[in-house]
Design an enzyme around this catalytic site. Structure first.
Site, mmCIF file in Angstrom:
data_model
loop_
_atom_site.group_PDB
_atom_site.id
_atom_site.type_symbol
_atom_site.label_atom_id
_atom_site.label_comp_id
_atom_site.label_asym_id
_atom_site.label_seq_id
_atom_site.Cartn_x
_atom_site.Cartn_y
_atom_site.Cartn_z
ATOM 1 N N HIS A 120 34.534 0.043 21.837
ATOM 2 C CA HIS A 120 33.296 -0.613 21.423
ATOM 3 C C HIS A 120 33.490 -1.629 20.302
ATOM 4 C CE1 HIS A 120 31.449 3.520 22.598
ATOM 5 N NE2 HIS A 120 31.543 2.738 23.653
ATOM 6 N N LYS A 161 35.498 -0.266 9.963
ATOM 7 C CA LYS A 161 35.214 1.169 10.030
ATOM 8 C C LYS A 161 36.317 1.961 9.344
ATOM 9 C CE LYS A 161 32.810 0.828 14.443
ATOM 10 N NZ LYS A 161 32.850 1.163 15.869
ATOM 11 N N TYR A 200 32.456 8.350 10.667
ATOM 12 C CA TYR A 200 32.928 7.024 10.299
ATOM 13 C C TYR A 200 31.933 6.287 9.434
ATOM 14 C CZ TYR A 200 30.554 5.821 14.750
ATOM 15 O OH TYR A 200 29.673 5.704 15.788
ATOM 16 N N ASP A 227 29.956 2.930 29.134
ATOM 17 C CA ASP A 227 31.387 2.668 28.994
ATOM 18 C C ASP A 227 32.077 2.394 30.334
ATOM 19 O OD1 ASP A 227 31.152 2.899 26.275
ATOM 20 O OD2 ASP A 227 32.129 4.850 26.128
#
Length: 182
Positions: A64, A73, A133, A169
């Site tokens: 992603h 991140k 995250y 996905d």
């Protein structure tokens, strides 16, 4: 000994972070983030959002990115084990389309820093895993994008033949077709 060990990877800007765990018969303590230490290591982000997910074995989330609001991140696992991957999508990078991965586990406490301009994903290796995250920009659902987990031009070695994927996905366009660059 410092509180963190920052290890460079084969892709510039992607860093594996190993915090120091202090343990005894009661358990352990570790610092997972310290802005001063991270800035000294070249990670100078203002994190604005924390996320957490729980997944079962063979769930693969990714790869992603956000198209107009790319995010840096800082990722880690608080329960279980995952294989985490960053794919370089930076326009002027010598490693565009290349990937780097690391096994993250709650036991080790290691972390992975992924700068802006990367696609990101992970597959769960343990029976289940909780994944956390920090992001330096907010999530914008209308801005999300991705590339297929099994994109042949990227060729990530997931070591998972039949991952459990979301419907979203399953529909991403390969990198050579989308030519996405940041």
């Amino acid at each position: 000994m410092g509180k963190f060990i920052f290890e460079k990877t084969a892709i510039d800007g992607v860093i594996i972070i190993k915090p120091t765990k202090y343990g005894d018969n009661r358990g352990y303590f570790m610092e997972t983030y310290n802005k001063a230490d991270f800035v000294a290591a070249g990670i100078d982000c203002e994190f604005v959002q924390d996320n957490q997910s729980k997944s079962v074995k063979n769930v693969l989330r990714g790869l992603h990115f956000q198209k107009n609001h790319p995010q840096a991140k800082l990722v880690r696992v608080v329960s279980g084990k995952v294989f985490d991957v960053a794919v370089d999508l930076r326009a002027n990078s010598d490693t565009y389309g290349k990937w780097v991965g690391v096994t993250l586990s709650a036991e080790e406490g290691n972390q992975f820093f992924i700068p802006k301009g990367f696609a990101h994903g992970f597959v769960v290796l343990s029976d289940e895993a909780e994944f956390c995250y920090k992001c330096d920009d907010f999530y914008h659902p209308e801005d999300e994008g991705g590339i297929p987990w099994n994109d042949p031009s990227v060729n990530v070695q997931w070591n998972c033949d039949n991952p459990v994927l979301s419907e979203k996905d399953k529909r991403y366009v390969p990198l050579e077709q989308s030519k996405i660059k940041f």
